[in-house]
Design a protein around this motif. Structure first.
Motif, PDB file in Angstrom:
ATOM      1  N   MET A   1       5.534   4.703  14.890  1.00 28.81           N
ATOM      2  CA  MET A   1       4.125   4.382  14.688  1.00 28.81           C
ATOM      3  C   MET A   1       3.594   5.217  13.535  1.00 28.81           C
ATOM      4  SD  MET A   1       2.265   6.375  17.872  1.00 28.81           S
ATOM      5  CE  MET A   1       0.654   5.992  17.195  1.00 28.81           C
ATOM      6  N   PRO A   2       2.633   4.653  12.743  1.00 30.18           N
ATOM      7  CA  PRO A   2       2.097   5.415  11.614  1.00 30.18           C
ATOM      8  C   PRO A   2       1.056   6.424  12.091  1.00 30.18           C
ATOM      9  CG  PRO A   2       1.080   3.249  11.699  1.00 30.18           C
ATOM     10  CD  PRO A   2       2.117   3.279  12.789  1.00 30.18           C
ATOM     11  N   THR A   3       1.140   7.627  11.523  1.00 26.27           N
ATOM     12  CA  THR A   3       0.165   8.668  11.824  1.00 26.27           C
ATOM     13  C   THR A   3      -0.510   9.066  10.519  1.00 26.27           C
ATOM     14  OG1 THR A   3       1.519   9.483  13.636  1.00 26.27           O
ATOM     15  CG2 THR A   3      -0.173  10.973  12.773  1.00 26.27           C
ATOM     16  N   PRO A   4      -1.850   8.951  10.419  1.00 26.97           N
ATOM     17  CA  PRO A   4      -2.514   9.299   9.165  1.00 26.97           C
ATOM     18  C   PRO A   4      -2.277  10.762   8.804  1.00 26.97           C
ATOM     19  CG  PRO A   4      -3.990   8.077  10.621  1.00 26.97           C
ATOM     20  CD  PRO A   4      -2.793   8.462  11.432  1.00 26.97           C
ATOM     21  N   ALA A   5      -2.052  11.021   7.513  1.00 23.87           N
ATOM     22  CA  ALA A   5      -1.948  12.381   6.969  1.00 23.87           C
ATOM     23  C   ALA A   5      -2.730  12.387   5.669  1.00 23.87           C
ATOM     24  CB  ALA A   5      -0.491  12.768   6.746  1.00 23.87           C
ATOM     25  N   LYS A  10       2.664   9.231   7.918  1.00 28.21           N
ATOM     26  CA  LYS A  10       4.032   9.496   8.334  1.00 28.21           C
ATOM     27  C   LYS A  10       4.338   8.582   9.507  1.00 28.21           C
ATOM     28  CE  LYS A  10       2.946  13.436  11.381  1.00 28.21           C
ATOM     29  NZ  LYS A  10       3.221  14.862  11.660  1.00 28.21           N
ATOM     30  N   PHE A  11       5.593   8.145   9.616  1.00 33.54           N
ATOM     31  CA  PHE A  11       6.010   7.222  10.659  1.00 33.54           C
ATOM     32  C   PHE A  11       6.910   7.984  11.633  1.00 33.54           C
ATOM     33  CE2 PHE A  11       4.587   4.532   7.320  1.00 33.54           C
ATOM     34  CZ  PHE A  11       4.140   3.371   7.929  1.00 33.54           C
ATOM     35  N   VAL A  12       6.471   8.054  12.919  1.00 28.02           N
ATOM     36  CA  VAL A  12       7.169   8.829  13.933  1.00 28.02           C
ATOM     37  C   VAL A  12       7.778   7.884  14.961  1.00 28.02           C
ATOM     38  CG1 VAL A  12       6.981  10.672  15.647  1.00 28.02           C
ATOM     39  CG2 VAL A  12       5.528  10.718  13.593  1.00 28.02           C
ATOM     40  N   ASN A  53      -0.197 -10.817   3.615  1.00 30.04           N
ATOM     41  CA  ASN A  53      -0.562 -10.750   5.038  1.00 30.04           C
ATOM     42  C   ASN A  53       0.163  -9.627   5.773  1.00 30.04           C
ATOM     43  OD1 ASN A  53      -2.367 -12.968   4.948  1.00 30.04           O
ATOM     44  ND2 ASN A  53      -0.628 -14.375   5.011  1.00 30.04           N
ATOM     45  N   GLY A  54       0.606  -8.629   5.047  1.00 30.07           N
ATOM     46  CA  GLY A  54       1.240  -7.449   5.632  1.00 30.07           C
ATOM     47  C   GLY A  54       0.989  -6.260   4.721  1.00 30.07           C
ATOM     48  N   PHE A  55       1.925  -5.323   4.734  1.00 30.58           N
ATOM     49  CA  PHE A  55       1.763  -4.123   3.929  1.00 30.58           C
ATOM     50  C   PHE A  55       3.052  -3.809   3.175  1.00 30.58           C
ATOM     51  CE2 PHE A  55      -1.288  -3.690   7.347  1.00 30.58           C
ATOM     52  CZ  PHE A  55      -2.410  -3.174   6.719  1.00 30.58           C
ATOM     53  N   ALA A  56       2.889  -3.267   1.994  1.00 30.43           N
ATOM     54  CA  ALA A  56       3.985  -2.582   1.313  1.00 30.43           C
ATOM     55  C   ALA A  56       3.934  -1.125   1.747  1.00 30.43           C
ATOM     56  CB  ALA A  56       3.831  -2.689  -0.189  1.00 30.43           C
ATOM     57  N   ILE A  57       5.101  -0.570   2.118  1.00 29.93           N
ATOM     58  CA  ILE A  57       5.204   0.839   2.494  1.00 29.93           C
ATOM     59  C   ILE A  57       5.832   1.570   1.310  1.00 29.93           C
ATOM     60  CG2 ILE A  57       6.129   2.492   4.150  1.00 29.93           C
ATOM     61  CD1 ILE A  57       6.283   0.247   6.193  1.00 29.93           C
ATOM     62  N   ILE A  58       5.069   2.461   0.699  1.00 28.18           N
ATOM     63  CA  ILE A  58       5.474   3.074  -0.568  1.00 28.18           C
ATOM     64  C   ILE A  58       5.758   4.553  -0.340  1.00 28.18           C
ATOM     65  CG2 ILE A  58       4.828   3.486  -2.973  1.00 28.18           C
ATOM     66  CD1 ILE A  58       2.816   1.139  -2.618  1.00 28.18           C
ATOM     67  N   ILE A  93       2.500  -3.893  10.708  1.00 21.66           N
ATOM     68  CA  ILE A  93       2.348  -2.580  11.330  1.00 21.66           C
ATOM     69  C   ILE A  93       1.436  -2.723  12.539  1.00 21.66           C
ATOM     70  CG2 ILE A  93       1.551  -0.211  10.982  1.00 21.66           C
ATOM     71  CD1 ILE A  93       2.309  -0.498   8.061  1.00 21.66           C
ATOM     72  N   SER A  94       1.927  -2.324  13.698  1.00 22.57           N
ATOM     73  CA  SER A  94       1.182  -2.454  14.946  1.00 22.57           C
ATOM     74  C   SER A  94      -0.145  -1.705  14.858  1.00 22.57           C
ATOM     75  CB  SER A  94       2.013  -1.908  16.112  1.00 22.57           C
ATOM     76  OG  SER A  94       1.291  -1.966  17.317  1.00 22.57           O
ATOM     77  N   GLY A  95      -1.215  -2.400  15.262  1.00 22.08           N
ATOM     78  CA  GLY A  95      -2.538  -1.790  15.260  1.00 22.08           C
ATOM     79  C   GLY A  95      -3.250  -1.848  13.931  1.00 22.08           C
ATOM     80  N   MET A  96      -2.615  -2.403  12.903  1.00 30.75           N
ATOM     81  CA  MET A  96      -3.241  -2.502  11.580  1.00 30.75           C
ATOM     82  C   MET A  96      -3.147  -3.939  11.111  1.00 30.75           C
ATOM     83  SD  MET A  96      -1.844   0.989   9.732  1.00 30.75           S
ATOM     84  CE  MET A  96      -3.030   0.844   8.394  1.00 30.75           C
ATOM     85  N   SER A  97      -4.235  -4.451  10.579  1.00 33.93           N
ATOM     86  CA  SER A  97      -4.261  -5.825  10.091  1.00 33.93           C
ATOM     87  C   SER A  97      -4.788  -5.851   8.664  1.00 33.93           C
ATOM     88  CB  SER A  97      -5.135  -6.714  10.983  1.00 33.93           C
ATOM     89  OG  SER A  97      -6.472  -6.235  11.014  1.00 33.93           O
ATOM     90  N   VAL A  98      -4.393  -6.875   7.966  1.00 34.27           N
ATOM     91  CA  VAL A  98      -4.824  -7.056   6.577  1.00 34.27           C
ATOM     92  C   VAL A  98      -5.986  -8.025   6.546  1.00 34.27           C
ATOM     93  CG1 VAL A  98      -4.143  -7.819   4.282  1.00 34.27           C
ATOM     94  CG2 VAL A  98      -2.501  -6.633   5.728  1.00 34.27           C
TER      95      VAL A  98
END
Length: 313
Positions: A1-5, A10-12, A53-58, A93-98
């Motif tokens: 899951m993504p954690t804001p920093a 960061k993805f844990v 309709n999703g995200f790029a993870i950079i 990404i679960s819990g996040m929408s575009v």
């Protein structure tokens, strides 16, 4: 899951409590993505950019995008690659929408001419090219005709008409919408002519000749309904474009009301093959004393341009 920093994530792994990272802090495309003890290093930080309709993870340290090797196959598949916006680099990404906008581009429409265009109040578009549908006659002497069309975006259809009654070749003119719904076209290849298009009658008519011929000019409708034109001209000296003289003016140095540096030096010039002006600075240092000068260009009426400051050594 993504954690804001901060502005990054960061993805844990919820099972192992390990962090996703780019192996070996690699900067190279193709480097593997795995899980490792969370340590706060840059290769465990990522930014998210909406796409498809999703995200790029950079990856924050490399600027490369996480990419899957396949859309269907299982196994250790994820690497970092140059970002390209494809489905292999788009993640849900679960819990996040575009947030998607309802507007979008259609597929291209094919027109029978290469157009300038103006929107009409009824939703159609009036378009035109020149005396040819896909080309133009250079210079001021043209057939004086213009291929026009009315394009309907709702149906994707257009109807073409060759306008001959105005004698106006409307290639690269000024264009404005008038308060009464008409389109006002100024200059272009027939640089002193103006024309009106009236949507209610679908007719083109001639306007007054312009005092200064123009093409490629800027034009805007003012609040009182008048039209303001500025700039333009590409042929010869139309609109005062051609320069008749150049002069160097020494920058001032005044004391006791006397300008000790006062000096004006006329300079000769030639016109290059591309229409540029080639200025010849006198080589005599007694005439052109080394230092800073303003170079002015003057048109046929003696009106100076905005100067360019030169250092002459």
């Amino acid at each position: 899951m993504p954690t804001p920093a901060g502005t990054q994530y960061k993805f844990v792994n919820q099972n192992s409590k390990l962090c996703m990272e780019v192996a070996g802090i690699s900067l190279d495309p193709g480097a593997a993505v795995d899980q490792w003890t969370c340590n706060g290093q840059a290769n465990q930080s990522f930014t998210l950019t909406p796409q498809n309709n999703g995200f790029a993870i950079i990856a924050a340290h490399s600027g490369l995008c996480l990419a899957s090797a396949s859309l269907t196959a299982q196994g250790p598949q994820i690497t970092q690659q140059a970002c390209n916006g494809t489905a292999l680099q788009t993640w849900q990404i679960s819990g996040m929408s575009v947030k998607t906008l309802p507007s979008k581009w259609t597929a291209p429409y094919n027109l029978t001419l290469v157009p300038a265009a103006a929107n009409l109040p009824d939703g159609t578009v009036v378009a035109w090219s020149a005396d040819s549908q896909v080309d133009f006659t250079s210079g001021e002497v043209t057939p004086g005709n213009t291929y026009t069309a009315i394009f309907n975006p709702a149906t994707g259809t257009s109807k073409q008409v060759l306008v001959t009654n105005t004698g106006h070749d409307m290639f690269c003119p000024g264009i404005v919408n008038l308060p009464d719904g008409r389109i006002f076209v100024t200059g272009g290849s027939s640089s002193d002519k103006t024309s009106f298009y009236t949507p209610s009658t679908h007719a083109w008519s001639s306007g007054d000749l312009m005092n200064i011929p123009r093409g490629y000019e800027g034009s805007v409708t003012l609040s009182n309904g008048d039209v303001f034109l500025v700039g333009g001209s590409w042929n010869g000296g139309m609109g005062g474009k051609r320069m008749k003289a150049f002069a160097l003016m020494r920058l001032s140095s005044v004391t006791h009301s006397v300008n000790n540096e006062q000096r004006r030096v006329p300079v000769s010039f030639t016109v290059g093959t591309a229409g540029e002006y080639l200025v010849a600075i006198p080589s005599d240092p007694g005439v052109v004393v080394p230092g800073y000068y303003m170079l002015f260009a003057l048109n046929a009426k003696g009106v100076p341009s905005v100067s360019r400051t030169l250092l002459i050594q």
